[in-house]
Motif scaffolding. Structure first.
Motif, PDB file in Angstrom:
ATOM      1  N   GLN A 145      12.435  88.133 127.718  1.00 10.61           N
ATOM      2  CA  GLN A 145      13.063  88.732 128.748  1.00 10.61           C
ATOM      3  C   GLN A 145      12.635  88.318 130.008  1.00 10.61           C
ATOM      4  OE1 GLN A 145      12.075  93.035 129.114  1.00 10.61           O
ATOM      5  NE2 GLN A 145      13.151  93.105 131.376  1.00 10.61           N
ATOM      6  N   ILE A 146      13.465  87.828 130.695  1.00  6.94           N
ATOM      7  CA  ILE A 146      13.098  87.272 132.419  1.00  6.94           C
ATOM      8  C   ILE A 146      13.235  88.683 133.386  1.00  6.94           C
ATOM      9  CG2 ILE A 146      13.265  85.637 133.896  1.00  6.94           C
ATOM     10  CD1 ILE A 146      13.853  83.711 131.639  1.00  6.94           C
ATOM     11  N   ARG A 147      12.166  88.703 134.033  1.00  9.62           N
ATOM     12  CA  ARG A 147      12.424  89.984 135.141  1.00  9.62           C
ATOM     13  C   ARG A 147      11.591  89.435 136.636  1.00  9.62           C
ATOM     14  NH1 ARG A 147       7.749  92.361 135.390  1.00  9.62           N
ATOM     15  NH2 ARG A 147       6.541  92.657 133.254  1.00  9.62           N
ATOM     16  N   PRO A 148      11.891  90.090 137.602  1.00  7.69           N
ATOM     17  CA  PRO A 148      10.863  89.888 138.610  1.00  7.69           C
ATOM     18  C   PRO A 148       9.522  90.389 138.443  1.00  7.69           C
ATOM     19  CG  PRO A 148      13.059  90.761 139.407  1.00  7.69           C
ATOM     20  CD  PRO A 148      13.135  90.809 137.931  1.00  7.69           C
ATOM     21  N   ILE A 149       8.880  89.718 139.209  1.00  8.85           N
ATOM     22  CA  ILE A 149       7.293  89.972 138.994  1.00  8.85           C
ATOM     23  C   ILE A 149       6.982  91.472 139.559  1.00  8.85           C
ATOM     24  CG2 ILE A 149       6.503  88.833 141.125  1.00  8.85           C
ATOM     25  CD1 ILE A 149       3.885  88.001 139.541  1.00  8.85           C
ATOM     26  N   GLU A 150       6.297  92.346 139.095  1.00 13.94           N
ATOM     27  CA  GLU A 150       5.660  93.480 139.560  1.00 13.94           C
ATOM     28  C   GLU A 150       4.116  93.301 139.783  1.00 13.94           C
ATOM     29  OE1 GLU A 150       7.139  96.422 136.949  1.00 13.94           O
ATOM     30  OE2 GLU A 150       8.950  95.824 136.622  1.00 13.94           O
ATOM     31  N   PRO A 151       3.570  94.163 140.708  1.00 11.98           N
ATOM     32  CA  PRO A 151       2.100  94.138 140.798  1.00 11.98           C
ATOM     33  C   PRO A 151       1.544  94.205 139.372  1.00 11.98           C
ATOM     34  CG  PRO A 151       3.192  95.579 142.518  1.00 11.98           C
ATOM     35  CD  PRO A 151       4.242  95.184 141.237  1.00 11.98           C
ATOM     36  N   ARG A 152       1.661  95.062 138.381  1.00  7.95           N
ATOM     37  CA  ARG A 152       1.039  95.147 137.246  1.00  7.95           C
ATOM     38  C   ARG A 152       0.946  93.594 136.391  1.00  7.95           C
ATOM     39  NH1 ARG A 152       5.064  96.169 132.737  1.00  7.95           N
ATOM     40  NH2 ARG A 152       7.087  96.080 133.526  1.00  7.95           N
TER      41      ARG A 152
END
Length: 162
Positions: A6-13
């Motif tokens: 899956q490709i998704r926007p980066i998150e702080p975690r």
């Protein structure tokens, strides 16, 4: 072929995982010394760095783990309509499964959405699979660096119109 990533926007975690990927992959290709992106201040806080205007960074997730990433941002010291493809690196688990092409499409779509008209990138000799992806994605080699990235260790430069 089934897509098991899956490709998704980066998150702080994701920050620790992305920093670890950058620090593992770059030296694999001889890019661990001075003049390479591995030493950029943003490496430890990628989610914050790419939360800035006209910036996007995405991660590849496979089997519940972050195994790669890539993004776009304005080219430092460049013209307003030029972005840079930045910090696109993949662990071996993300290579050869189509994630590079899919990530490239996400990044180029984001660049267009941010209003950029050209996309620039820097790489180096020996990153042959990456350079093949860049060429397949419409990038053409240029003879000299653009902007002021500070990455004087890179010796290959590419650009494409969006």
């Amino acid at each position: 072929m089934t897509c098991d990533y899956q490709i998704r926007p980066i998150e702080p975690r994701d920050d620790d995982a992305v920093a670890a990927i950058i620090r593992q992959v770059m030296p694999e290709f001889g890019a661990g010394g001075e003049g390479f992106a591995i030493h950029d201040a943003e490496v430890d806080a990628m989610s914050a760095a790419y939360a800035q205007p006209r910036c996007s960074y995405f991660v590849v997730e496979r089997g519940g783990a972050v195994v790669g990433g890539g993004g776009v941002a304005p080219l430092a010291g460049g013209e307003a309509d030029v972005c840079e493809l930045r910090k696109m690196y993949f662990l071996p688990a993300a290579r050869g499964i189509g994630a590079g092409s899919a990530m490239m499409q996400c990044c180029l779509d984001a660049a267009r959405a941010h209003g950029f008209r050209r996309c620039y990138l820097e790489t180096l000799t020996g990153m042959d699979a990456a350079q093949a992806l860049y060429r397949r994605s419409g990038f053409a080699p240029i003879c000299a660096p653009m902007g002021g990235t500070g990455h004087h260790g890179c010796d290959r430069w590419f650009i494409r119109d969006l």
